[in-house]
Scaffold this active site. Structure first.
Site, PDB file in Angstrom:
ATOM      1  CG  LEU A  12      -1.695  -1.285   1.501  1.00 48.65           C
ATOM      2  CD1 LEU A  12      -2.700  -1.053   2.632  1.00 48.65           C
ATOM      3  CD2 LEU A  12      -2.397  -1.791   0.249  1.00 48.65           C
ATOM      4  CB  ALA A  14      -2.430   5.002  -2.888  1.00 47.63           C
ATOM      5  NE  ARG A  19       0.454  10.750   9.589  1.00 49.83           N
ATOM      6  CZ  ARG A  19       0.166   9.522  10.016  1.00 49.83           C
ATOM      7  NH1 ARG A  19       0.293   9.224  11.297  1.00 49.83           N
ATOM      8  NH2 ARG A  19      -0.236   8.597   9.169  1.00 49.83           N
ATOM      9  CG  ASN A 174      -1.635  -3.323  12.454  1.00 51.52           C
ATOM     10  OD1 ASN A 174      -0.983  -4.243  11.957  1.00 51.52           O
ATOM     11  ND2 ASN A 174      -2.509  -2.587  11.770  1.00 51.52           N
TER      12      ASN A 174
HETATM   13  C1  UD1 Z   1      -1.510   2.015   9.603  1.00 50.03           C
HETATM   14  C2  UD1 Z   1      -2.491   1.094  10.352  1.00 50.03           C
HETATM   15  C3  UD1 Z   1      -2.086   0.997  11.814  1.00 50.03           C
HETATM   16  C4  UD1 Z   1      -0.643   0.459  11.878  1.00 50.03           C
HETATM   17  C5  UD1 Z   1       0.294   1.317  11.048  1.00 50.03           C
HETATM   18  C6  UD1 Z   1       1.640   0.628  10.961  1.00 50.03           C
HETATM   19  C7  UD1 Z   1      -4.662   1.344   9.256  1.00 50.03           C
HETATM   20  C8  UD1 Z   1      -6.014   1.962   9.311  1.00 50.03           C
HETATM   21  N1  UD1 Z   1      -3.835   1.640  10.244  1.00 50.03           N
HETATM   22  O1  UD1 Z   1      -1.604   3.303  10.190  1.00 50.03           O
HETATM   23  O2  UD1 Z   1      -2.937   0.123  12.497  1.00 50.03           O
HETATM   24  O3  UD1 Z   1      -0.224   0.434  13.244  1.00 50.03           O
HETATM   25  O4  UD1 Z   1      -0.190   1.472   9.703  1.00 50.03           O
HETATM   26  O5  UD1 Z   1       2.589   1.464  10.301  1.00 50.03           O
HETATM   27  O6  UD1 Z   1      -4.402   0.585   8.360  1.00 50.03           O
HETATM   28  N2  UD1 Z   1      -2.275   4.177   2.117  1.00 50.03           N
HETATM   29  C9  UD1 Z   1      -2.870   4.033   0.908  1.00 50.03           C
HETATM   30  N3  UD1 Z   1      -4.082   4.623   0.683  1.00 50.03           N
HETATM   31  C10 UD1 Z   1      -4.725   5.350   1.644  1.00 50.03           C
HETATM   32  C11 UD1 Z   1      -4.101   5.489   2.902  1.00 50.03           C
HETATM   33  C12 UD1 Z   1      -2.878   4.891   3.114  1.00 50.03           C
HETATM   34  O7  UD1 Z   1      -2.310   3.385   0.012  1.00 50.03           O
HETATM   35  O8  UD1 Z   1      -5.816   5.856   1.368  1.00 50.03           O
HETATM   36  C13 UD1 Z   1      -0.933   3.591   2.332  1.00 50.03           C
HETATM   37  C14 UD1 Z   1       0.107   4.640   2.668  1.00 50.03           C
HETATM   38  O9  UD1 Z   1       0.783   5.080   1.498  1.00 50.03           O
HETATM   39  C15 UD1 Z   1       1.047   3.918   3.596  1.00 50.03           C
HETATM   40  C16 UD1 Z   1       0.182   2.836   4.210  1.00 50.03           C
HETATM   41  O10 UD1 Z   1      -0.968   2.711   3.420  1.00 50.03           O
HETATM   42  O11 UD1 Z   1       2.117   3.320   2.918  1.00 50.03           O
HETATM   43  C17 UD1 Z   1      -0.204   3.170   5.662  1.00 50.03           C
HETATM   44  O12 UD1 Z   1      -0.918   4.408   5.670  1.00 50.03           O
HETATM   45  P1  UD1 Z   1      -0.724   5.422   6.876  1.00 50.03           P
HETATM   46  O13 UD1 Z   1      -1.647   6.591   6.643  1.00 50.03           O
HETATM   47  O14 UD1 Z   1       0.683   5.687   7.099  1.00 50.03           O
HETATM   48  O15 UD1 Z   1      -1.327   4.559   8.079  1.00 50.03           O
HETATM   49  P2  UD1 Z   1      -0.913   4.641   9.588  1.00 50.03           P
HETATM   50  O16 UD1 Z   1      -1.556   5.799  10.216  1.00 50.03           O
HETATM   51  O17 UD1 Z   1       0.550   4.537   9.684  1.00 50.03           O
HETATM   52 MG    MG Z   2       2.078   4.799   8.379  1.00 44.60          MG
END
Ligand code: UD1
Ligand code: MG
Length: 465
Positions: A12, A14, A19, A174
């Site tokens: 993932l 996107a 931040r 997680n």
């Molecule tokens: C996420 C997890 C959290 C975990 C943490 C570990 C969820 C809801 N939460 O939080 O439980 O402890 O990762 O690092 O999953 N992304 C997409 N599309 C989106 C949003 C995010 O592709 O719409 C991708 C981001 O590019 C990133 C990853 O997913 O690589 C995680 O997204 P991020 O917003 O960083 O989630 P966290 O708040 O870190």
């Molecule tokens: Mg993250």
């Protein structure tokens, strides 16, 4: 133990990465010489992925930045990690496991991933999440365990409102890395809702859905805090860099490289160094730099994409995209620019700049010189203040200097110009014409001595006063 089936890996990537406060997309930020996204891609490959799918945003900022065998899908809107996984659903095999990796969790090891895949295969669970126990769990989703020890759900903590005080006290977090049975994941994704503090589809909610269906959901706790280090801001990026840097240095130390001061040494992930090479303090080795054995690099040296042979010395110097062959020595205070080849046992000394030039075996350019677009044969010596005038204001031209040439101090070579083997130049010459082999070029005004000059000036001064 049932065999591990080759997983579909979905990474993932996107998210908006707000931040980071950066114009650069989060997963393209550099971590030890490679973009963040390259790290989970490599980990996926090490896990023997059947296919690797990366989820990108509609702006497709990852185009051209991923290896050719990686498939890219686009998440149409930034509606959360659940939405990102939905975007990849068409490439998920219902009969194979799916390994989900986060584009912003770079330091997970291949061993940690294979441990997770093995634990999942052994248990027959519908989902297995990699977790870690942290002293400071702030910002991570927390693992809520059921009485039977399985995972009941994951509660998010990024925005206030999802977790209560009791859940915030949980230290098991997680990692964002999971294995799902493909069919189970595909069955749960359409049931995600955005009824939460961030109004997003949380991939984490799939675990509660599967458990409510009666399937098993397990946590695989890993000892290594690196596996969970997610990069959301530049503080975390700096922390990850420090951890990765130390791990890279330790790898070299264990392989027989001497790093005199690890705390002041930066070495990118792609750098290779031979045994008994010594890296002195305040040295930065970037990109695809490599060195053979017995080299001495630094102190105070930066090499980017530089290839060193064996027994090369580079002191207090800066070099980019060039080749320094065995036994050559560089510096102190040299600047080597792209396209430079220093052949065996050649020497580039103090305050010398070399660009796009080939310096022959054993040839010496010891002091205060500029070689640009020059080819110098073996065994030549170019004195202090050698300058190639390679640019006429419109075009660049080459200077060709043969073997065994003795260029005296303060010689300018106005290119294009050729010196034959064993040619000489007189000090202070501006060489504009070719010099035949074995000839001496004298290309300067003859000296005239004006006798009694000082007496004459004295007499003039007295006459005026
Ligand atoms: C996420 C997890 C959290 C975990 C943490 C570990 C969820 C809801 N939460 O939080 O439980 O402890 O990762 O690092 O999953 N992304 C997409 N599309 C989106 C949003 C995010 O592709 O719409 C991708 C981001 O590019 C990133 C990853 O997913 O690589 C995680 O997204 P991020 O917003 O960083 O989630 P966290 O708040 O870190
Ligand atoms: Mg993250």
């Amino acid at each position: 133990m049932p065999p591990v089936r080759a997983p579909t890996v979905v990474i993932l990537a996107a998210g908006q990465g707000t931040r980071m406060r950066s114009r650069t997309p989060k997963v393209l930020h550099d971590l030890c010489g490679r973009p963040l996204i390259a790290w989970p891609v490599d980990a996926a490959r090490a896990a023997a992925a059947a296919r690797i799918v990366v989820v990108d945003a509609p702006a497709r900022t990852l185009d051209g930045r991923l290896p050719a065998d990686v498939e890219v899908v686009v998440q149409p809107e930034p509606n959360g990690t659940g939405g990102a996984t939905v975007a990849a659903a068409g490439l998920i095999d219902p009969d194979a496991p799916v390994l989900i990796l986060m584009g912003d969790v770079p330091l997970l090891s291949a061993e940690a991933i294979s441990g997770l895949l093995e634990a999942h295969a052994a248990s027959g669970a519908a989902a297995t999440v990699a977790t870690a126990i942290l002293d400071d769990p702030a910002g991570y989703g927390r693992i809520v365990r059921a009485a039977d020890g399985d995972v009941e759900r994951i509660v998010e903590t990024k925005a206030a409102g999802d977790a209560d005080a009791h859940e915030l006290a949980i230290r098991e977090v997680n990692s964002g890395i999971y294995v799902f049975e493909g069919g189970a994941l595909l069955g749960a994704l359409p049931r995600l809702t955005s009824d939460n503090a961030q109004g997003e589809l949380y991939l984490t909610d799939v675990l509660a859905i599967l458990r409510a269906d009666g399937a098993r959901v397990l946590a695989h706790t890993v000892d290594d805090p690196l596996i969970v280090l997610g990069i959301n801001d530049r503080v975390q990026l700096a922390r990850a860099r420090e951890l990765a840097r130390r791990a890279i240095l330790e790898g070299h130390l264990l392989a027989g490289v001497d790093i005199v001061d690890p705390s002041s040494t930066v070495i990118d992930a792609g750098v290779t160094l031979g045994q008994d090479t010594v890296v002195e303090p305040f040295t930065v080795l970037r990109g695809a730099t490599s060195a053979g054995s017995g080299c001495r690099i630094g102190p105070g040296t930066t090499l980017t994409d530089v290839r060193l042979g064996d027994d090369v010395t580079v002191l207090h110097s800066y070099a980019i995209d060039c080749e320094v062959r065995s036994g050559a020595s560089v510096g102190p205070f040299a600047y080597l620019r792209p396209g430079t080849v220093l052949r065996e046992r050649s020497k580039i000394g103090t305050f010398v700049e070399v660009k796009n030039s080939d310096v022959g075996e054993g040839t010496k350019v010891p002091h205060l010189s500029y070689l640009g677009d020059a080819d110098v044969g073996p065994g030549s010596n170019l004195g202090a203040g050698t300058i190639t005038a390679n640019y006429d204001g419109v075009n660049k031209h080459r200077t060709t200097i043969g073997a065994g040439v003795k260029g005296s101090v303060h010689t300018s070579y106005v290119a294009p110009v050729t010196l034959g083997d064993r040619a000489w130049t007189a000090a202070g010459s501006v060489v504009t014409e070719d010099v035949p082999p074995g000839a001496l070029a004298v290309a300067r005004a003859r000296q005239t001595n004006v006798e009694g000059y000082d007496d004459r000036r004295d007499a003039e001064r007295r006459a005026r006063s």
